[in-house]
Design a protein around this motif. Structure first.
Motif, PDB file in Angstrom:
ATOM      1  N   PRO A   8       0.836  -1.209   0.000  1.00 46.46           N
ATOM      2  CA  PRO A   8       0.000   0.000   0.000  1.00 46.46           C
ATOM      3  C   PRO A   8       0.872   1.261   0.000  1.00 46.46           C
ATOM      4  N   ALA A  10      -0.733   4.432  -1.085  1.00 41.98           N
ATOM      5  CA  ALA A  10      -1.662   5.501  -1.458  1.00 41.98           C
ATOM      6  C   ALA A  10      -1.943   6.486  -0.324  1.00 41.98           C
ATOM      7  N   GLY A  11      -1.234   6.346   0.791  1.00 43.76           N
ATOM      8  CA  GLY A  11      -1.442   7.259   1.927  1.00 43.76           C
ATOM      9  C   GLY A  11      -0.883   8.650   1.633  1.00 43.76           C
ATOM     10  N   GLY A  13       1.032  10.612   3.720  1.00 38.91           N
ATOM     11  CA  GLY A  13       2.366  10.889   4.262  1.00 38.91           C
ATOM     12  C   GLY A  13       2.446  12.206   5.013  1.00 38.91           C
ATOM     13  N   THR A  14       1.387  12.531   5.763  1.00 38.18           N
ATOM     14  CA  THR A  14       1.337  13.854   6.416  1.00 38.18           C
ATOM     15  C   THR A  14       2.432  14.036   7.480  1.00 38.18           C
ATOM     16  N   ARG A  15       2.875  12.914   8.058  1.00 39.38           N
ATOM     17  CA  ARG A  15       3.902  13.050   9.102  1.00 39.38           C
ATOM     18  C   ARG A  15       5.249  13.471   8.525  1.00 39.38           C
ATOM     19  N   LYS A  25       6.820   9.815  -0.263  1.00 38.21           N
ATOM     20  CA  LYS A  25       7.806   9.498   0.785  1.00 38.21           C
ATOM     21  C   LYS A  25       8.591   8.226   0.466  1.00 38.21           C
ATOM     22  N   GLN A 103      -5.969   3.393  -5.600  1.00 41.34           N
ATOM     23  CA  GLN A 103      -6.907   3.732  -4.522  1.00 41.34           C
ATOM     24  C   GLN A 103      -6.862   5.263  -4.471  1.00 41.34           C
ATOM     25  N   PRO A 106      -7.799   8.024   0.099  1.00 40.86           N
ATOM     26  CA  PRO A 106      -7.103   7.281   1.167  1.00 40.86           C
ATOM     27  C   PRO A 106      -8.039   6.950   2.332  1.00 40.86           C
ATOM     28  N   GLY A 108      -8.071   4.243   4.072  1.00 39.16           N
ATOM     29  CA  GLY A 108      -7.448   3.393   5.092  1.00 39.16           C
ATOM     30  C   GLY A 108      -6.751   2.180   4.479  1.00 39.16           C
TER      31      GLY A 108
HETATM   32  P1  UTP Z   1      -0.122   5.248   7.396  1.00 41.00           P
HETATM   33  O1  UTP Z   1      -1.447   5.772   7.766  1.00 41.00           O
HETATM   34  O2  UTP Z   1       0.786   4.768   8.466  1.00 41.00           O
HETATM   35  O3  UTP Z   1       0.725   6.302   6.582  1.00 41.00           O
HETATM   36  O4  UTP Z   1      -0.336   4.100   6.352  1.00 41.00           O
HETATM   37  P2  UTP Z   1       0.325   7.478   5.608  1.00 41.00           P
HETATM   38  O5  UTP Z   1      -1.127   7.658   5.486  1.00 41.00           O
HETATM   39  O6  UTP Z   1       1.076   7.285   4.338  1.00 41.00           O
HETATM   40  O7  UTP Z   1       1.066   8.695   6.315  1.00 41.00           O
HETATM   41  P3  UTP Z   1       0.658   9.683   7.480  1.00 41.00           P
HETATM   42  O8  UTP Z   1       0.133   8.839   8.619  1.00 41.00           O
HETATM   43  O9  UTP Z   1      -0.333  10.630   6.903  1.00 41.00           O
HETATM   44  O10 UTP Z   1       1.950  10.344   7.796  1.00 41.00           O
HETATM   45  C1  UTP Z   1       0.438   2.914   6.309  1.00 41.00           C
HETATM   46  C2  UTP Z   1       0.661   2.517   4.860  1.00 41.00           C
HETATM   47  O11 UTP Z   1      -0.575   2.319   4.196  1.00 41.00           O
HETATM   48  C3  UTP Z   1      -0.686   3.137   3.045  1.00 41.00           C
HETATM   49  C4  UTP Z   1       0.325   4.252   3.235  1.00 41.00           C
HETATM   50  O12 UTP Z   1       0.776   4.717   1.970  1.00 41.00           O
HETATM   51  C5  UTP Z   1       1.417   3.580   4.053  1.00 41.00           C
HETATM   52  O13 UTP Z   1       2.330   2.900   3.223  1.00 41.00           O
HETATM   53  N1  UTP Z   1      -2.087   3.618   2.944  1.00 41.00           N
HETATM   54  C6  UTP Z   1      -2.676   4.217   4.003  1.00 41.00           C
HETATM   55  C7  UTP Z   1      -2.772   3.420   1.772  1.00 41.00           C
HETATM   56  O14 UTP Z   1      -2.251   2.861   0.784  1.00 41.00           O
HETATM   57  N2  UTP Z   1      -4.054   3.844   1.695  1.00 41.00           N
HETATM   58  C8  UTP Z   1      -4.676   4.454   2.736  1.00 41.00           C
HETATM   59  O15 UTP Z   1      -5.871   4.805   2.590  1.00 41.00           O
HETATM   60  C9  UTP Z   1      -3.966   4.647   3.919  1.00 41.00           C
END
Ligand code: UTP
Length: 271
Positions: A8, A10-11, A13-15, A25, A103, A106, A108
């Motif tokens: 996965p 597609a997050g 990466g706000t941190r 990231k 996806q 995002p 989850g």
């Molecule tokens: P995290 O929630 O830990 O990271 O997702 P994030 O969303 O990338 O970063 P922050 O929390 O905003 O800093 C864990 C993993 O799941 C993926 C993210 O890309 C990360 O590799 N993910 C998360 C998805 O693919 N889709 C989502 O809807 C949420």
């Protein structure tokens, strides 16, 4: 046989803002190499032949990194630099094994995993979260060995500080198999200190069975309004699916937070 892995990506990466406002990231360099390449090397070395990237439109830079052939070809034509030729060959090797699914919202990790449903061929597959690097020992390879022995799902784990449990999926153990491996009896996503059944955390390596898709389809939103893979794993455990926990022996690096990313770049240079 575990031949497919899903990642996965597609997050948001706000941190890692501001780095992630225009950049993915997973492409950030860790000792001169994008983080995602460490993850790909772990998969390939563990015998995985197909890797499914779950990306979004906002993260198409990841696809571009592996599909920049014209650029490489024109540079190599002009400059016969052996280093660039080798780097391009490496990219081609990765590209052959990668498939992309989207996806775009995002919602989850659980929702991200569900997007791969129609591409999974065998009963079991590997999932790696790219924020979690495990160096010095191939954690996926060790988990695949364990899976073969117990014909079960497997999750990587480590002990975390008690006041940090709300950052992880935290599990309880029903039975120890040996020093490193045990049967998991429950898992809770990001509990507070009072709710946490232990300080044993799930780290981003999972061997899951296709059965999870049926549960994910019905999965309701959990903590933070997101669809978490941990919540569906909990349902599977309650439905008597066997989950083995594996305390990995490699060196863990957290690349998903700013502090962790900076530390990882320093630590990895020392290995
Ligand atoms: P995290 O929630 O830990 O990271 O997702 P994030 O969303 O990338 O970063 P922050 O929390 O905003 O800093 C864990 C993993 O799941 C993926 C993210 O890309 C990360 O590799 N993910 C998360 C998805 O693919 N889709 C989502 O809807 C949420």
């Amino acid at each position: 046989m575990i031949k497919q892995a899903i990642i996965p990506l597609a997050g948001l990466g706000t941190r890692l803002l501001p780095l992630t406002s225009v950049f993915a990231k997973e492409l950030l360099p860790i000792n001169g190499k994008p983080g995602i390449e460490y993850i790909l090397d772990e998969c390939i070395d563990a015998g995985v032949t197909e890797i499914i990237f779950i990306i979004s439109k906002k993260k198409e830079i990841i696809k571009k990194y592996f599909y920049n052939d014209n650029f490489y070809k024109s540079i190599i034509k002009k400059k016969k630099d052996p280093r660039i030729i080798n780097e391009y060959k490496k990219i081609l090797k990765y590209k052959k094994k990668i498939k992309f699914v989207y996806q775009n919202k995002p919602l989850g990790t659980g929702d991200a995993v569900l997007k791969t449903k129609k591409f999974i061929k065998n009963r079991y597959f590997l999932m790696l979260l790219p924020d979690d690097l495990i160096m010095k020992k191939n954690c996926s390879k060790d988990m695949i060995k364990l899976h073969k022995k117990y014909k079960a799902s497997v999750m990587a784990s480590m002990t975390v500080k008690k006041n940090n449990v709300n950052r992880w999926g935290i599990y309880s153990i029903s039975k120890k198999i040996d020093k490193k491996n045990f049967i998991i009896s429950d898992v809770i996503e990001k509990p507070n200190t009072r709710e946490a059944p232990s300080n044993n955390a799930v780290i981003g390596r999972y061997i899951l069975s296709k059965d999870i898709f049926k549960i994910l389809k019905k999965q309701k939103k959990g903590k933070g309004g997101e669809i978490h893979i941990t919540d569906s794993i909990r349902t599977m455990i309650n439905n008597k699916f066997l989950f083995v926990g594996h305390k990995f022996s490699g060196k863990y690096l957290d690349c998903g937070s700013m502090d962790g990313y900076i530390k990882s770049t320093l630590e990895i240079a020392k290995l």
